[in-house]
Design an enzyme around this catalytic site. Sequence first.
Site, mmCIF file in Angstrom:
data_model
loop_
_atom_site.group_PDB
_atom_site.id
_atom_site.type_symbol
_atom_site.label_atom_id
_atom_site.label_comp_id
_atom_site.label_asym_id
_atom_site.label_seq_id
_atom_site.Cartn_x
_atom_site.Cartn_y
_atom_site.Cartn_z
ATOM 1 N N LYS A 43 -2.699 -2.128 -2.901
ATOM 2 C CA LYS A 43 -3.717 -1.269 -2.290
ATOM 3 C C LYS A 43 -3.369 0.153 -2.682
ATOM 4 O O LYS A 43 -2.354 0.706 -2.254
ATOM 5 C CB LYS A 43 -3.736 -1.447 -0.769
ATOM 6 C CG LYS A 43 -4.765 -0.568 -0.079
ATOM 7 C CD LYS A 43 -5.133 -1.100 1.294
ATOM 8 C CE LYS A 43 -6.052 -0.126 2.007
ATOM 9 N NZ LYS A 43 -6.669 -0.701 3.210
ATOM 10 N N GLU A 97 0.829 -1.210 0.000
ATOM 11 C CA GLU A 97 0.000 0.000 0.000
ATOM 12 C C GLU A 97 0.863 1.261 0.000
ATOM 13 O O GLU A 97 1.312 1.705 1.054
ATOM 14 C CB GLU A 97 -0.920 0.011 1.234
ATOM 15 C CG GLU A 97 -1.817 1.253 1.281
ATOM 16 C CD GLU A 97 -2.669 1.360 2.551
ATOM 17 O OE1 GLU A 97 -2.358 0.680 3.544
ATOM 18 O OE2 GLU A 97 -3.631 2.144 2.537
HETATM 19 P P1 13P Z 1 -9.074 4.279 4.746
HETATM 20 O O1 13P Z 1 -9.975 3.580 3.749
HETATM 21 O O2 13P Z 1 -9.797 4.859 5.915
HETATM 22 O O3 13P Z 1 -8.100 5.190 4.091
HETATM 23 O O4 13P Z 1 -8.203 3.116 5.406
HETATM 24 C C1 13P Z 1 -7.642 2.158 4.612
HETATM 25 C C2 13P Z 1 -6.341 1.745 5.164
HETATM 26 O O5 13P Z 1 -6.134 0.615 5.467
HETATM 27 C C3 13P Z 1 -5.293 2.749 5.281
HETATM 28 O O6 13P Z 1 -4.091 2.117 5.549
#
Ligand code: 13P
Length: 334
Positions: free
Chosen positions: A219, A177
């Site tokens: 992600k 991510e």
């Molecule tokens: P949000 O969808 O609230 O941004 O959170 C997703 C997430 O896992 C951030 O690391």
Amino acid sequence: MSIESLAETAQALVAPGKGIIAIDESTATIGKRFAAVGIENTEAHRRRYRELLLTTPRLSDHISGAILFEETLRQSTEDGIPFPKYMASHGLIPGIKVDRGTSPLAGCPGERVTEGLDGLRDRLKAYYGLGARFAKWRAVITIGEDIPSGTCIEVNAHALARYAALCQEQGLVAIVEPEVLMDGDHDIQVCYEVTEAMLRSLFGALHDQGVLLEGTLLKASMVVPGQDCEERADIEEVAESTVMCLKSTVPAILPGIVFLSGGQSDADATARLDAMNRLGNLPWPLSFSYGRAMQQAALAHWAKDPVGNFAKAQAIVLERAKENGLAALGKWKG
Ligand code: 13P
């Protein structure tokens, strides 16, 4: 652990019409979410709230898995069933956030690097033993004057790849991510360029370090203007920019891409995902791994009356799951 079983788990996480619920807020972050609705940040409250989310009836109709914080992975339902065990028997794949948050990046003012690689192999072994089958590591890229630097992008990509290689060695699917934050007054084009640079660096690092893309999920943050940018972008522009950026950087062999919500409204998060899927002709499933956009409405309702509103809050979670599941198919009706 065979590549086949990693690939199978990765594919199951992005099965048609399904996405991931992110409930992996650290103790400090959930404290902020609780404070906003007047709930005290105690272990008991965190356990009960996560129980509400994970035991939502029929959740697995639209949700493939949940990313937990380490504390939750070790907690149990009111009836004493460990959460990972409860999840596995209810069609939800247990996941775990394994990074240790971000620290200021030395030599790069205003930028951050994600920590947590030291001792990670042993932690992953333990998480697998507790039932986790996938993991998440979040890097944070801030847009501002003269940032992000190439250094910040590179060190975060390198750490994401080291994490992913370790996950796969231990039999866990790696969700990588690289979140480009929405903070700032930059326009959508700047967000596009930064996201593109980050993704190029990330997939280069994953390749260099021998990470199997078949056992990896991305992600991603959507390509959007900064929160303080006066020039707003409509749903189609966000959808088209995001898909173009991803198509030009992400190999087609990746099993899927899931989005974070990052502070978007519930409606935007769902409508933009739906619009991307309506574009069609995509090399990978595009789904969701929302935290706030899955939870915020339910949390606000539960907080008003944690006992009396428990079931209604679960119904709200299910509704958000259903809407986002439809958006993952490009079939959301608005
Ligand atoms: P949000 O969808 O609230 O941004 O959170 C997703 C997430 O896992 C951030 O690391």
